[in-house]
Design a protein around this motif. Structure first.
Motif, mmCIF file in Angstrom:
data_model
loop_
_atom_site.group_PDB
_atom_site.id
_atom_site.type_symbol
_atom_site.label_atom_id
_atom_site.label_comp_id
_atom_site.label_asym_id
_atom_site.label_seq_id
_atom_site.Cartn_x
_atom_site.Cartn_y
_atom_site.Cartn_z
ATOM 1 N N ARG A 166 0.869 -1.178 0.000
ATOM 2 C CA ARG A 166 0.000 0.000 0.000
ATOM 3 C C ARG A 166 0.905 1.227 0.000
ATOM 4 N NH1 ARG A 166 -0.159 -4.498 2.777
ATOM 5 N NH2 ARG A 166 0.069 -3.405 4.760
ATOM 6 N N GLY A 167 0.860 1.973 -1.092
ATOM 7 C CA GLY A 167 1.711 3.164 -1.203
ATOM 8 C C GLY A 167 0.909 4.299 -1.813
ATOM 9 N N ILE A 168 1.151 5.528 -1.347
ATOM 10 C CA ILE A 168 0.326 6.651 -1.825
ATOM 11 C C ILE A 168 1.006 7.457 -2.929
ATOM 12 C CG2 ILE A 168 -1.019 6.830 0.290
ATOM 13 C CD1 ILE A 168 0.733 9.162 1.145
ATOM 14 N N HIS A 169 2.233 7.050 -3.291
ATOM 15 C CA HIS A 169 2.900 7.729 -4.407
ATOM 16 C C HIS A 169 3.493 6.692 -5.346
ATOM 17 C CE1 HIS A 169 2.453 11.588 -2.511
ATOM 18 N NE2 HIS A 169 3.026 11.157 -1.405
ATOM 19 N N VAL A 170 3.358 6.950 -6.626
ATOM 20 C CA VAL A 170 4.031 6.094 -7.616
ATOM 21 C C VAL A 170 5.519 6.457 -7.633
ATOM 22 C CG1 VAL A 170 4.244 5.635 -10.094
ATOM 23 C CG2 VAL A 170 1.994 5.647 -9.003
ATOM 24 N N ASN A 171 5.790 7.729 -7.822
ATOM 25 C CA ASN A 171 7.151 8.245 -7.695
ATOM 26 C C ASN A 171 7.046 9.762 -7.576
ATOM 27 O OD1 ASN A 171 9.719 9.389 -8.195
ATOM 28 N ND2 ASN A 171 10.389 7.455 -9.090
ATOM 29 N N ARG A 172 7.167 10.235 -6.324
ATOM 30 C CA ARG A 172 6.987 11.662 -6.054
ATOM 31 C C ARG A 172 8.011 12.527 -6.775
ATOM 32 N NH1 ARG A 172 8.215 13.771 -1.087
ATOM 33 N NH2 ARG A 172 8.947 11.745 -0.360
ATOM 34 N N GLN A 173 9.233 12.031 -6.883
ATOM 35 C CA GLN A 173 10.309 12.842 -7.452
ATOM 36 C C GLN A 173 10.197 12.935 -8.975
ATOM 37 O OE1 GLN A 173 10.889 10.570 -4.983
ATOM 38 N NE2 GLN A 173 11.244 12.123 -3.421
ATOM 39 N N MET A 174 9.774 11.848 -9.631
ATOM 40 C CA MET A 174 9.819 11.791 -11.088
ATOM 41 C C MET A 174 8.451 11.974 -11.741
ATOM 42 S SD MET A 174 13.025 11.369 -11.187
ATOM 43 C CE MET A 174 13.213 11.248 -12.950
ATOM 44 N N GLY A 175 7.368 11.762 -10.985
ATOM 45 C CA GLY A 175 6.031 11.888 -11.576
ATOM 46 C C GLY A 175 5.649 10.640 -12.348
ATOM 47 N N CYS A 176 5.199 10.834 -13.589
ATOM 48 C CA CYS A 176 4.729 9.721 -14.440
ATOM 49 C C CYS A 176 5.893 9.230 -15.304
ATOM 50 C CB CYS A 176 3.582 10.248 -15.309
ATOM 51 S SG CYS A 176 3.130 9.187 -16.698
ATOM 52 N N PRO A 177 6.028 7.905 -15.523
ATOM 53 C CA PRO A 177 7.130 7.419 -16.362
ATOM 54 C C PRO A 177 7.083 7.996 -17.775
ATOM 55 C CG PRO A 177 5.963 5.570 -15.360
ATOM 56 C CD PRO A 177 5.189 6.816 -15.036
ATOM 57 N N LYS A 178 5.870 8.321 -18.234
ATOM 58 C CA LYS A 178 5.770 8.825 -19.602
ATOM 59 C C LYS A 178 5.809 10.352 -19.673
ATOM 60 C CE LYS A 178 3.311 8.503 -23.931
ATOM 61 N NZ LYS A 178 1.976 8.395 -24.501
ATOM 62 N N PRO A 207 -3.629 10.720 -15.377
ATOM 63 C CA PRO A 207 -4.673 11.662 -15.801
ATOM 64 C C PRO A 207 -4.148 12.680 -16.809
ATOM 65 C CG PRO A 207 -3.816 12.294 -13.654
ATOM 66 C CD PRO A 207 -3.134 10.997 -14.015
ATOM 67 N N SER A 208 -2.834 12.776 -16.932
ATOM 68 C CA SER A 208 -2.254 13.779 -17.827
ATOM 69 C C SER A 208 -2.047 13.213 -19.218
ATOM 70 C CB SER A 208 -0.937 14.263 -17.229
ATOM 71 O OG SER A 208 -0.311 15.161 -18.105
ATOM 72 N N CYS A 209 -1.334 12.091 -19.329
ATOM 73 C CA CYS A 209 -1.031 11.556 -20.668
ATOM 74 C C CYS A 209 -1.902 10.359 -21.026
ATOM 75 C CB CYS A 209 0.448 11.184 -20.773
ATOM 76 S SG CYS A 209 0.931 9.789 -19.739
ATOM 77 N N GLY A 210 -2.661 9.832 -20.059
ATOM 78 C CA GLY A 210 -3.576 8.731 -20.360
ATOM 79 C C GLY A 210 -2.921 7.356 -20.404
ATOM 80 N N GLU A 211 -1.630 7.298 -20.171
ATOM 81 C CA GLU A 211 -0.931 6.008 -20.228
ATOM 82 C C GLU A 211 -1.360 5.129 -19.039
ATOM 83 O OE1 GLU A 211 0.778 5.684 -22.892
ATOM 84 O OE2 GLU A 211 1.967 3.863 -22.605
#
Ligand SMILES: [Zn+2]
Ligand SMILES: [Zn+2]
Length: 875
Positions: free
Chosen positions: A80-92, A119-123
């Motif tokens: 259970r984690g509330i961030h995917v990657n706070r520093q980098m954002g979305c991989p795409k 929600p930004s790039c839809g990936e």
């Protein structure tokens, strides 16, 4: 992708010794309260709507097969984690995702199980078929074991060829996807939190509510299945395992928790316990027991369901609070313990747990002897009614949870040792946020509160005050409820469980008729640390706050910060809630919470040190003038004086201007920082030269540059957050910056051409303008704000500024400043020709001002058509 073995012990269900349940009926959703709710639903449309909304929300889950609900909550082996990657954002798309908020990923457990969507790039991520991998790892009890799962499924389904370089791209086996640079993206962890468990929370809350409102057995059946499954899983849940692997949750930096981090865990388990109490009468249902028996693979009776739930959840909640795996802000764990105690309803144990809530101790700091509720009211809640948090938002958590404990005790009359309903400080907790109200719709953004200039009261609503009036009987709350309800009683009501929820409106109407409305005036909250100057009425109201309370915890390093509200807007907005309330969030420490981003003075280029409370020498309302003077020593111990004097001086019923005198003695460098709202600026008396690149930290230092703050967090300047720098080394004696105000939050009914002119009167040296950003991931925040900076290389400064908010033409035609030692005299000619003389001295003085004898440390004397008047004097 990281491949790590997970050692988790799973389902100890049948091994535990399970005591029988003592509970015989619902203790929170008592038959009487349920009958009230159902009668209110028959009588009132608003109550019908509450029921309809609950039913619609519950039906999403109730229409699923029992097996779906059984499989919704996931075991310990799913993170259970509330961030995917706070520093980098979305991989795409990287940081493009930031503008969608702190927890931006889209999750849909119904339509897209085990996937999350940007929600930004839809990936869509992860790229492997995790659902299949999860199924392949399940044992006979339906519990996932990492070691058992089929690893051949761990590939990118869009690139099945093992030779394809993208074959393992964004593949997550629970531990997250690690890219070539070592950055880890935790898709499954995010789903485990916001998919599996957040939906479990929603399902259980809505099913419980729908059952209470309708009595329809189907909701109790579905909730019963879910609660039984939660009870099977819960004892193994241990968030610390995942925290150690780099997952983040709401744990306050402790790394502890159960399903969630320990702060949010308290709310999660409260929802389980409330739902258990809500559906308690429905647990004998034969269909429910048949279904649970089938899913559990053994014969399960109603007594089995009760004892399993009470042992594996309610008693575990008690143990978790003592183990500090369930905790949170003050109020959270006490409310959690009180809820568990009263839902358990096992006389010996319940009394012991309720005693614990009130016993001395400091569970949050390891003293587990009690929940400290007696001492908290004696010591931590100040005389104004705020707890030991700077942020009004966080204080509202205390208020709502303490009043929840009060309500719980009222529901459980068998326990008589403690109550809160007559506690005077609990009453003041309802009054405090009302006193912060500015212009009917704002409160100062103190500490981690709201967004930059956003409207909103300090987490208080008219209905809270109607509740306070009913609970405590003090007519003042009726007056306050009336005021916050738009100066009417119409529509005020109590909750759906009240026997006569609408009756309160008539009572409130009668109180206001007899006693008049509640009127907010210039005020000083000397225990919390906030002075509020107020003037004008309705859409012409003006307010200026000066904060001198605690600057720690969710507070900012903002001692002596001012915020101005006029023309329906927040014209000198605090930046509000930081990008992330994490200890490694650079923009939080270096900028949003740092002294330099506030309307105050930075000494020796460092943030303020911690302080609890400054001292108000005076906060006073005179004749068309309000003023305050406050000093604070602790923020900069090298100073012998760190003091601000402010005045709000009316030029008419509709307008006021502000005088600000900030004195600093000691230290070697003073930087006065001031900013208005969103909008372009025009300047007068300034000849600004643009710095071609870089930031205030230097031409070669880029915005947001990492200057190693983790190592030197006590002396970060924040200078690299100020860009588009332009300077005037020799400004004229009156350097003005006029903001063309943008209504960022669409507060105005009609667009208005509002201006805010800030005039630095005899700035001691250079004047700098630069852009600074409010947090970038709060939807609606302005892109940036213009900052005005006035540095002074000296151990003695007196910064004087006049601020005019206006529509049409400026309020002031002329300003003159004369200093006599430490005493400052300002002569201000208003547009109508009135001459105001403002005298401010460090010690009381005597002198003749405009022909009148003046004695005091501060005064405002006006010469106008109606003669010469002393409008305000402070000794
Ligand atoms: Zn994206
Ligand atoms: Zn702030």
């Amino acid at each position: 992708m990281t491949i790590q073995a997970i050692g988790v012990c799973l389902i100890a269900v049948s091994l535990l010794c399970i005591p029988a349940s003592a509970k015989t009926g619902s203790t929170i959703f008592t038959p009487e309260r349920v009958a009230n709710a159902r009668r209110n639903i028959e009588r009132y449309d608003w109550a019908k709507k509450i029921r309809d909304d609950a039913v619609a929300a519950a039906d999403r889950y109730a229409n699923q097969p029992d097996e779906w609900l059984w499989n919704l909550p996931t075991p310990q082996s799913i993170p259970r984690g509330i961030h995917v990657n706070r520093q980098m954002g979305c991989p795409k798309c990287g940081h493009a995702i930031d503008k969608f908020g702190n927890y931006p990923w889209k999750v849909d457990v119904f339509g897209r199980p085990w996937k999350i969507t940007c929600p930004s790039c839809g990936e869509v991520f992860p790229k492997n078929d995790f659902a299949k991998f999860y199924e392949s790892g399940k044992d006979a009890n339906g519990v996932f074991h990492y070691d058992k799962a089929d690893r051949s499924l761990l590939y990118n389904r869009e690139h099945p060829d093992p030779a394809d370089p993208l074959h393992t791209y964004c593949v997550d086996d629970t531990m997250g996807y690690r890219d070539a640079k070592g950055d880890v993206y935790r898709f499954v962890g995010y789903y485990g939190h916001y998919g599996a468990w957040t939906e479990t929370y929603r399902a259980i809350s809505n099913l419980g509510n729908a059952y209470v409102y309708t009595g329809d057995a189907k909701y109790a059946r579905k909730a019963g299945v879910l609660l039984y499954r939660i009870a099977q899983i819960y004892p193994d849940m241990d968030y610390s395992f995942w925290s150690a692997k780099g997952f983040e949750n709401s744990d306050g930096g402790s790394g502890l928790g159960r399903i969630y981090g320990r702060i949010w865990e308290s709310g999660l388990v409260d929802s389980f316990n409330n739902a258990y109490d809500a559906i308690y009468p429905g647990l004998d249902d034969a269909e429910l027991l048949a279904s649970v028996s089938k899913l559990a693979g053994k014969s399960v009776t109603a007594a089995d369901v009760r004892s399993l739930y009470e042992t594996n959840v309610i008693r575990q909640v008690h143990d978790g609070i003592l183990a500090r795996t369930i905790e949170g802000n003050e109020g959270m764990y006490q409310n959690c313990m009180a809820t568990a105690a009263i839902v358990l309803d096992d006389p010996g144990t319940t009394d012991e747990w309720l005693d614990w809530v009130f016993a001395d101790g400091d569970a949050r700091h390891g003293a587990l002897t009690g929940g400290n509720m007696v001492s908290i009211f004696r010591g931590s809640v100040d005389d104004d009614g705020f707890g030991s948090e700077a942020s009004p938002g966080y204080n509202s958590i205390w208020r709502s949870l303490f009043s929840s404990v009060s309500d719980l005790l009222a529901l459980y009359p068998r326990y008589t040792k403690h109550q809160l309903v007559n506690n005077a400080k609990l009453h003041r907790m309802f009054e405090a946020p009302v006193r912060l109200t500015c212009l009917d719709r704002f409160s100062p953004h103190i500490g981690d509160t709201g967004a930059a200039g956003s409207p909103g009261l300090a987490s208080i609503r008219a209905s809270d005050l109607a509740y306070a009036y009913r609970a405590f009987g003090d007519p003042k709350f009726a007056q306050m409820a009336y005021m916050l309800n738009g100066n009417k009683a119409d529509g005020l009501k109590l909750g759906i469980f009240d026997p006569e929820p609408e009756g309160v409106a008539k009572e409130i109407e009668a109180v206001v008729k007899e006693r008049g409305p509640y009127v907010l005036k210039t005020d000083n909250m000397s225990s919390y640390g906030c002075a509020l100057l107020r003037s004008g009425k309705g859409s012409d109201a003006r307010a200026l706050s000066l904060y001198y309370g605690r600057n720690t915890g969710h507070g900012h390093k903002d001692t002596l910060n001012i915020e101005l509200f006029a023309h329906g807007l927040d014209l000198m907005p605090d930046l509000g809630y930081p990008e992330f309330a994490f200890s490694d969030c650079a923009s939080r420490y270096e900028w949003t919470e740092n002294t330099i981003s506030h309307n105050t003075v930075v000494v020796d280029r460092k943030p303020q040190q911690s302080q609890r409370l400054g001292v108000a020498r005076f906060v006073r309302e005179g004749d068309g003038v309000s003023a305050a003077e406050v000093y604070a020593g602790k923020p900069y111990p090298q100073t012998s004086l760190y003091q601000r004097t402010i005045a709000m001086i009316d030029t008419s019923e509709k307008d006021s201007y502000i005088v600000d005198i900030f004195r600093v003695k000691g230290g070697e460098h003073h930087m006065y920082s001031l900013h208005g709202p969103e909008g372009d600026v025009e300047t007068e008396g300034l000849n600004l030269v643009e710095q071609p690149k870089g930031t205030l930290a230097g031409e070669d230092v880029e915005p947001y540059a990492d200057l190693g703050f983790m190592k030197h967090r006590d002396d970060v300047t924040g200078y690299q957050y100020l860009y588009d720098v332009r300077r005037d080394a020799k400004p004229s004696a009156q350097a003005s910056v006029t903001y063309k105000v943008v209504d960022t939050w669409h507060c105005l009914k009609e667009p208005q051409d509002i201006r805010l002119r800030m005039t630095l009167v005899s700035p001691p040296g250079e004047v700098i303008l630069a852009h600074g950003d409010p947090p970038r991931n709060k939807p609606g925040n302005p892109r940036n704000l213009w900052y005005i900076l006035s540095p002074h290389e000296s151990n003695d400064s007196t910064f004087v500024t006049v601020v005019e908010p206006y529509v049409g033409s400026p309020l002031i035609s002329k300003i003159e400043r004369k200093d006599d030692g430490d005493a400052v005299t300002l002569t201000i000619t208003t547009a109508s020709g009135r001459v105001d003389t403002i005298v401010s001295a460090l010690e009381p003085i005597k002198k003749t001002v405009a022909g009148l004898e003046f004695a005091g440390r501060f005064g405002v004397i006006s010469q106008g058509n109606d003669g010469t008047q002393k409008k305000l004097t402070a000794e």
